[in-house]
Design a protein around this motif. Structure first.
Motif, PDB file in Angstrom:
ATOM      1  N   LEU A 142     -27.140  92.203  22.926  1.00 34.96           N
ATOM      2  CA  LEU A 142     -27.909  90.977  23.160  1.00 34.96           C
ATOM      3  C   LEU A 142     -27.850  90.526  24.614  1.00 34.96           C
ATOM      4  N   PHE A 143     -27.177  91.268  25.462  1.00 32.04           N
ATOM      5  CA  PHE A 143     -27.132  90.929  26.887  1.00 32.04           C
ATOM      6  C   PHE A 143     -28.523  91.088  27.482  1.00 32.04           C
ATOM      7  N   ARG A 144     -28.989  90.025  28.162  1.00 34.81           N
ATOM      8  CA  ARG A 144     -30.361  90.038  28.676  1.00 34.81           C
ATOM      9  C   ARG A 144     -30.453  89.813  30.183  1.00 34.81           C
ATOM     10  N   GLY A 145     -29.365  89.419  30.820  1.00 31.89           N
ATOM     11  CA  GLY A 145     -29.449  89.171  32.257  1.00 31.89           C
ATOM     12  C   GLY A 145     -28.248  88.391  32.735  1.00 31.89           C
ATOM     13  N   ILE A 146     -28.374  87.841  33.946  1.00 30.52           N
ATOM     14  CA  ILE A 146     -27.217  87.218  34.577  1.00 30.52           C
ATOM     15  C   ILE A 146     -27.570  85.863  35.182  1.00 30.52           C
ATOM     16  N   ARG A 147     -26.526  85.100  35.415  1.00 32.61           N
ATOM     17  CA  ARG A 147     -26.607  83.931  36.280  1.00 32.61           C
ATOM     18  C   ARG A 147     -25.500  84.046  37.319  1.00 32.61           C
ATOM     19  N   THR A 148     -25.845  83.762  38.557  1.00 34.03           N
ATOM     20  CA  THR A 148     -24.885  83.817  39.664  1.00 34.03           C
ATOM     21  C   THR A 148     -24.695  82.412  40.209  1.00 34.03           C
ATOM     22  N   ARG A 149     -23.460  82.052  40.499  1.00 30.03           N
ATOM     23  CA  ARG A 149     -23.200  80.717  41.045  1.00 30.03           C
ATOM     24  C   ARG A 149     -23.640  80.679  42.510  1.00 30.03           C
ATOM     25  N   VAL A 150     -24.820  80.131  42.754  1.00 36.74           N
ATOM     26  CA  VAL A 150     -25.384  80.086  44.100  1.00 36.74           C
ATOM     27  C   VAL A 150     -25.687  78.661  44.556  1.00 36.74           C
ATOM     28  N   GLU A 151     -25.360  77.654  43.721  1.00 35.88           N
ATOM     29  CA  GLU A 151     -25.814  76.301  44.018  1.00 35.88           C
ATOM     30  C   GLU A 151     -25.163  75.744  45.296  1.00 35.88           C
ATOM     31  N   TYR A 152     -26.002  75.152  46.114  1.00 37.31           N
ATOM     32  CA  TYR A 152     -25.583  74.541  47.388  1.00 37.31           C
ATOM     33  C   TYR A 152     -26.279  73.191  47.531  1.00 37.31           C
ATOM     34  N   LEU A 180     -30.302  94.896  39.333  1.00 38.26           N
ATOM     35  CA  LEU A 180     -30.779  94.069  38.220  1.00 38.26           C
ATOM     36  C   LEU A 180     -32.235  94.405  37.916  1.00 38.26           C
ATOM     37  N   ALA A 181     -33.037  94.490  38.981  1.00 38.23           N
ATOM     38  CA  ALA A 181     -34.458  94.808  38.810  1.00 38.23           C
ATOM     39  C   ALA A 181     -34.643  96.170  38.160  1.00 38.23           C
ATOM     40  N   ASP A 182     -33.862  97.150  38.570  1.00 38.69           N
ATOM     41  CA  ASP A 182     -33.986  98.502  38.022  1.00 38.69           C
ATOM     42  C   ASP A 182     -33.721  98.538  36.517  1.00 38.69           C
ATOM     43  N   ARG A 183     -32.879  97.627  36.043  1.00 39.24           N
ATOM     44  CA  ARG A 183     -32.502  97.626  34.628  1.00 39.24           C
ATOM     45  C   ARG A 183     -33.383  96.693  33.798  1.00 39.24           C
ATOM     46  N   GLY A 184     -34.359  96.056  34.418  1.00 41.23           N
ATOM     47  CA  GLY A 184     -35.271  95.187  33.685  1.00 41.23           C
ATOM     48  C   GLY A 184     -34.611  93.949  33.117  1.00 41.23           C
ATOM     49  N   LEU A 185     -33.586  93.448  33.814  1.00 40.00           N
ATOM     50  CA  LEU A 185     -32.850  92.288  33.339  1.00 40.00           C
ATOM     51  C   LEU A 185     -33.388  91.002  33.974  1.00 40.00           C
ATOM     52  N   VAL A 186     -33.031  89.895  33.356  1.00 34.92           N
ATOM     53  CA  VAL A 186     -33.500  88.569  33.770  1.00 34.92           C
ATOM     54  C   VAL A 186     -32.493  87.941  34.730  1.00 34.92           C
ATOM     55  N   PHE A 187     -32.994  87.173  35.689  1.00 39.73           N
ATOM     56  CA  PHE A 187     -32.105  86.422  36.581  1.00 39.73           C
ATOM     57  C   PHE A 187     -32.275  84.937  36.321  1.00 39.73           C
ATOM     58  N   GLU A 188     -31.167  84.280  35.964  1.00 39.39           N
ATOM     59  CA  GLU A 188     -31.144  82.832  35.775  1.00 39.39           C
ATOM     60  C   GLU A 188     -30.784  82.175  37.106  1.00 39.39           C
ATOM     61  N   ALA A 189     -31.694  81.375  37.638  1.00 41.26           N
ATOM     62  CA  ALA A 189     -31.467  80.738  38.934  1.00 41.26           C
ATOM     63  C   ALA A 189     -31.118  79.267  38.728  1.00 41.26           C
ATOM     64  N   LEU A 202     -37.070  84.945  46.792  1.00 42.40           N
ATOM     65  CA  LEU A 202     -36.524  85.991  45.925  1.00 42.40           C
ATOM     66  C   LEU A 202     -37.602  86.511  44.977  1.00 42.40           C
ATOM     67  N   ALA A 203     -38.392  85.597  44.426  1.00 42.52           N
ATOM     68  CA  ALA A 203     -39.456  85.996  43.505  1.00 42.52           C
ATOM     69  C   ALA A 203     -40.499  86.855  44.205  1.00 42.52           C
ATOM     70  N   GLU A 204     -40.767  86.549  45.467  1.00 42.45           N
ATOM     71  CA  GLU A 204     -41.730  87.346  46.223  1.00 42.45           C
ATOM     72  C   GLU A 204     -41.189  88.731  46.526  1.00 42.45           C
ATOM     73  N   ARG A 205     -39.890  88.828  46.789  1.00 43.47           N
ATOM     74  CA  ARG A 205     -39.275  90.126  47.105  1.00 43.47           C
ATOM     75  C   ARG A 205     -39.222  91.024  45.871  1.00 43.47           C
ATOM     76  N   TYR A 206     -39.011  90.425  44.690  1.00 46.70           N
ATOM     77  CA  TYR A 206     -38.897  91.202  43.449  1.00 46.70           C
ATOM     78  C   TYR A 206     -39.901  90.684  42.419  1.00 46.70           C
ATOM     79  N   PRO A 207     -41.182  90.955  42.619  1.00 48.84           N
ATOM     80  CA  PRO A 207     -42.218  90.380  41.748  1.00 48.84           C
ATOM     81  C   PRO A 207     -42.213  90.911  40.321  1.00 48.84           C
ATOM     82  N   GLU A 208     -41.527  92.023  40.062  1.00 49.63           N
ATOM     83  CA  GLU A 208     -41.492  92.573  38.699  1.00 49.63           C
ATOM     84  C   GLU A 208     -40.301  92.056  37.898  1.00 49.63           C
ATOM     85  N   THR A 209     -39.423  91.297  38.532  1.00 54.46           N
ATOM     86  CA  THR A 209     -38.232  90.779  37.853  1.00 54.46           C
ATOM     87  C   THR A 209     -38.476  89.350  37.385  1.00 54.46           C
ATOM     88  N   THR A 210     -38.168  89.085  36.125  1.00 51.91           N
ATOM     89  CA  THR A 210     -38.318  87.728  35.594  1.00 51.91           C
ATOM     90  C   THR A 210     -37.197  86.843  36.122  1.00 51.91           C
TER      91      THR A 210
END
Length: 358
Positions: A142-152, A180-189, A202-210
């Motif tokens: 059921l793993f679908r993607g990641i969240r990274t602690r990036v908040e500033y 992440l993009a290669d594996r078709g996983l989701v990024f939680e921002a 980021l969305a512009e750099r990786y347009p195929e990644t949700t």
């Protein structure tokens, strides 16, 4: 608005047991267990930035497990949930995968909602990032993607993980993100609103990644004062809202970005914290959140918005039934019909996270 007759996916909750699993707040939870300081005193003794972020520390010092969520959901017809990483601090470069394994072991789907998806923790700048993604996938199907602690946040008294901006657009992050993009996983921002242009880049750099924007970008202080100099007066809050609108509009131009209408009751937005056990009523919530939801619906459309309760983080401000009612009512008041409401509260999460348990 009554959600009866509609099955719901809560696309953003946290499960934790700080007493038996390694969380950033485990030390506090264990201390308060063995040194029973009254909760209100513990709150007053905490640093200001922590007080304003959590509102009430009670949810963070006790386990929050499927039965607790079931009780909090009340009469909201939640059939499945998505768990979002919750400050796991396991040791070793592959340690975060242990949270995914732990969540998958919890008693979901018996007399509780089903576990529909797990979004784990991982940092694209880490050398072992690709290996960690594979470890998460091995830990649960059921793993679908990641969240990274990036908040500033530029206000040093607003609680944030990062001390400097720009991580999302740094070469190390962008290069690592490819795994992440290669594996078709989701990024939680999850970001503060001043970082929305970084999410756009980021969305512009990786347009195929949700990319799933958490909590509509968390404009800290939009409802009231927080930090040293954030949301201190109506003019400042209006300026914050206008900039948030502009940046959210720009982000929504990227078709690979969806946004969660979640976390709108986080204390850091400037909500007054009510007396414990007295959730903020729906009419008050509506007055605060409706302008944000109306703009989000305008720029993303109903097919790119996802509802999540963000429980138990939002619990100091209101209840899950009140939060769901407020969001659904605000969307309906801005022209969303029953089909659109069902998209926001179920269908979009099913699509984005490939949930098929309903």
């Amino acid at each position: 608005m009554d959600l009866a007759g509609m099955t719901v996916v809560d696309a953003h909750i946290h499960q934790w047991d700080p007493l038996t699993t390694p969380r950033e707040f485990s030390g506090l939870a264990k201390l308060l267990r063995y040194v029973p300081v009254p909760m209100d005193l513990a709150k007053r003794l905490a640093p200001r930035r922590d007080r304003e972020f959590v509102g009430d520390p009670t949810p963070f010092v006790y386990p929050y497990l499927p039965r607790d969520y079931r009780a909090d959901a009340g009469d909201v017809p939640v059939e499945a949930i998505a768990h979002i990483e919750a400050e796991w601090i396991g040791t070793g470069p592959l340690g975060p995968a242990d949270e995914t394994r732990w969540v998958a072991s919890l008693p979901f789907g018996v007399d509780t909602p089903a576990l529909g998806a797990v979004l784990g923790a991982a940092d694209p700048t880490a050398p072992e990032f690709a290996e960690l993604l594979d470890a998460h996938r091995a830990a649960s199907p059921l793993f679908r993607g990641i969240r990274t602690r990036v908040e500033y946040h530029p206000d040093s008294q607003v609680r944030a993980t990062r001390k400097t901006p720009g991580l999302l657009t740094s070469p190390a992050f962008l290069d690592g993100f490819g795994a992440l993009a290669d594996r078709g996983l989701v990024f939680e921002a999850w970001v503060y609103s001043g970082q929305l242009p970084e999410v756009s880049a980021l969305a512009e750099r990786y347009p195929e990644t949700t990319i799933v924007l958490n909590h509509l970008g968390t404009p800290a202080g939009i409802f009231g004062p927080v930090g040293r100099d954030t949301g201190q007066h109506p003019g400042q809050r209006r300026e914050l809202f206008v900039r948030w609108c502009d940046d959210l509009t720009a982000l929504a131009q990227h078709a690979n970005v969806v946004s969660k209408v979640s976390g709108l009751m986080m204390p850091i937005l400037g909500h007054p914290v009510p007396r414990r056990g007295e959730p903020t009523p729906v009419p008050v919530l509506l007055e605060r959140i409706s302008p944000m939801l109306e703009h989000a619906l305008d720029v993303f459309g109903a097919d790119r918005l996802i509802w999540g309760s963000n429980f138990p983080v939002d619990k100091p401000i209101t209840s899950i039934p009140n939060a769901a009612d407020a969001v659904a009512t605000a969307l309906a008041g801005h022209g969303a019909d029953d089909k659109a409401i069902e998209q926001v509260f179920r269908r979009n999460a099913e699509r984005i996270y490939r949930i098929d348990v309903l």
